[in-house]
Motif scaffolding. Structure first.
Motif, mmCIF file in Angstrom:
data_model
loop_
_atom_site.group_PDB
_atom_site.id
_atom_site.type_symbol
_atom_site.label_atom_id
_atom_site.label_comp_id
_atom_site.label_asym_id
_atom_site.label_seq_id
_atom_site.Cartn_x
_atom_site.Cartn_y
_atom_site.Cartn_z
ATOM 1 N N GLU A 98 38.775 49.278 100.323
ATOM 2 C CA GLU A 98 37.890 50.218 100.988
ATOM 3 C C GLU A 98 38.380 51.653 100.782
ATOM 4 O O GLU A 98 39.563 51.889 100.542
ATOM 5 N N ARG A 99 37.449 52.579 100.903
ATOM 6 C CA ARG A 99 37.823 53.990 100.815
ATOM 7 C C ARG A 99 38.697 54.351 102.010
ATOM 8 O O ARG A 99 38.416 53.934 103.138
ATOM 9 N N GLU A 100 39.737 55.132 101.774
ATOM 10 C CA GLU A 100 40.657 55.517 102.839
ATOM 11 C C GLU A 100 40.897 57.018 102.822
ATOM 12 O O GLU A 100 40.817 57.663 101.777
ATOM 13 N N VAL A 101 41.215 57.536 103.995
ATOM 14 C CA VAL A 101 41.557 58.953 104.104
ATOM 15 C C VAL A 101 42.949 59.182 103.531
ATOM 16 O O VAL A 101 43.874 58.417 103.789
ATOM 17 N N VAL A 102 43.083 60.245 102.756
ATOM 18 C CA VAL A 102 44.371 60.605 102.166
ATOM 19 C C VAL A 102 44.971 61.821 102.870
ATOM 20 O O VAL A 102 46.121 61.807 103.293
ATOM 21 N N ALA A 103 44.175 62.880 102.987
ATOM 22 C CA ALA A 103 44.667 64.119 103.581
ATOM 23 C C ALA A 103 43.497 64.927 104.123
ATOM 24 O O ALA A 103 42.407 64.903 103.540
ATOM 25 N N VAL A 104 43.746 65.644 105.213
ATOM 26 C CA VAL A 104 42.711 66.442 105.863
ATOM 27 C C VAL A 104 43.315 67.782 106.245
ATOM 28 O O VAL A 104 44.494 67.851 106.630
ATOM 29 N N ILE A 105 42.497 68.833 106.167
ATOM 30 C CA ILE A 105 42.970 70.164 106.545
ATOM 31 C C ILE A 105 41.955 70.799 107.481
ATOM 32 O O ILE A 105 40.741 70.689 107.272
ATOM 33 N N THR A 130 46.945 54.967 92.250
ATOM 34 C CA THR A 130 45.814 54.824 91.336
ATOM 35 C C THR A 130 44.538 54.530 92.113
ATOM 36 O O THR A 130 44.482 53.590 92.911
ATOM 37 N N ALA A 131 43.539 55.368 91.911
ATOM 38 C CA ALA A 131 42.275 55.246 92.652
ATOM 39 C C ALA A 131 41.313 56.325 92.171
ATOM 40 O O ALA A 131 41.703 57.230 91.424
ATOM 41 N N VAL A 132 40.079 56.211 92.624
ATOM 42 C CA VAL A 132 39.132 57.317 92.479
ATOM 43 C C VAL A 132 39.263 58.165 93.739
ATOM 44 O O VAL A 132 39.218 57.644 94.853
ATOM 45 N N TYR A 133 39.436 59.465 93.544
ATOM 46 C CA TYR A 133 39.642 60.382 94.655
ATOM 47 C C TYR A 133 38.365 61.182 94.908
ATOM 48 O O TYR A 133 37.744 61.696 93.974
ATOM 49 N N TYR A 134 38.002 61.266 96.172
ATOM 50 C CA TYR A 134 36.799 61.971 96.610
ATOM 51 C C TYR A 134 37.163 63.015 97.658
ATOM 52 O O TYR A 134 38.138 62.846 98.392
ATOM 53 N N TRP A 147 40.418 64.771 101.694
ATOM 54 C CA TRP A 147 40.402 63.917 100.518
ATOM 55 C C TRP A 147 40.467 62.447 100.935
ATOM 56 O O TRP A 147 41.173 62.094 101.883
ATOM 57 N N PHE A 148 39.732 61.638 100.182
ATOM 58 C CA PHE A 148 39.732 60.194 100.343
ATOM 59 C C PHE A 148 40.073 59.573 98.984
ATOM 60 O O PHE A 148 40.012 60.238 97.960
ATOM 61 N N ARG A 149 40.377 58.293 98.985
ATOM 62 C CA ARG A 149 40.532 57.580 97.719
ATOM 63 C C ARG A 149 40.079 56.139 97.894
ATOM 64 O O ARG A 149 40.109 55.595 98.996
ATOM 65 N N GLN A 150 39.677 55.558 96.780
ATOM 66 C CA GLN A 150 39.254 54.161 96.780
ATOM 67 C C GLN A 150 39.817 53.480 95.544
ATOM 68 O O GLN A 150 39.475 53.848 94.416
ATOM 69 N N ALA A 151 40.671 52.519 95.784
ATOM 70 C CA ALA A 151 41.251 51.728 94.704
ATOM 71 C C ALA A 151 40.367 50.513 94.441
ATOM 72 O O ALA A 151 39.609 50.091 95.319
ATOM 73 N N PRO A 152 40.436 49.938 93.248
ATOM 74 C CA PRO A 152 39.609 48.758 92.933
ATOM 75 C C PRO A 152 39.809 47.644 93.953
ATOM 76 O O PRO A 152 40.928 47.270 94.282
ATOM 77 N N GLY A 153 38.690 47.137 94.488
ATOM 78 C CA GLY A 153 38.739 46.038 95.423
ATOM 79 C C GLY A 153 39.149 46.415 96.831
ATOM 80 O O GLY A 153 39.317 45.529 97.684
#
Length: 124
Positions: free
Chosen positions: A44-51, A91-95, A36-42
């Motif tokens: 860069e997209r960042e890694v949140v969790a990996v399995i 708070t962010a869009v999660y991908y 999972w990644f996330r990107q908050a307004p303004g």
């Protein structure tokens, strides 16, 4: 479908919980690392969790350790993110995305395809 499809986002208060789900893109292998990644307004997209491929290893961003839990259903090519003790800074869009056979390989990958993501908003 070629792109991942994420769902489960929403609006919650600080301290609340959400569970995100993702069905990986059609070309994903059941052995691919997922994350999972996330990107908050303004930002860069960042890694949140990996399995890892078989769920035996995980990697979390420091900011979510102890609050988020990643899991997977490899047969269905799905990955989940249980988010507890949510904070406004979550708070962010999660991908989600998938690829590679190891977590380091996943973290260094450039993913050619992204889904629409799912919006998570945490109110204070």
């Amino acid at each position: 479908q070629v792109q991942p499809v994420e769902s489960g986002g929403g609006l919650v208060q600080t301290g609340g919980s959400l569970r995100l789900s993702c069905t990986a893109g059609g070309r994903t292998l059941t052995t691919d690392v997922m994350g999972w990644f996330r990107q908050a307004p303004g930002k860069e997209r960042e890694v949140v969790a990996v399995i890892s491929s078989f769920g035996t290893a995980t990697h979390y961003a420091d900011s979510v350790k102890g609050r988020f839990t990643i899991s997977r259903d490899s047969a269905k090519k799905m990955v989940f993110l249980q988010m507890d003790s949510l904070k406004p800074e979550d708070t962010a869009v999660y991908y989600c995305n998938a690829g590679g056979l190891t977590i380091p390989a996943f973290l260094s990958s450039n993913f050619p395809s992204w889904g629409q993501g799912t919006q998570v908003t945490v109110s204070s």
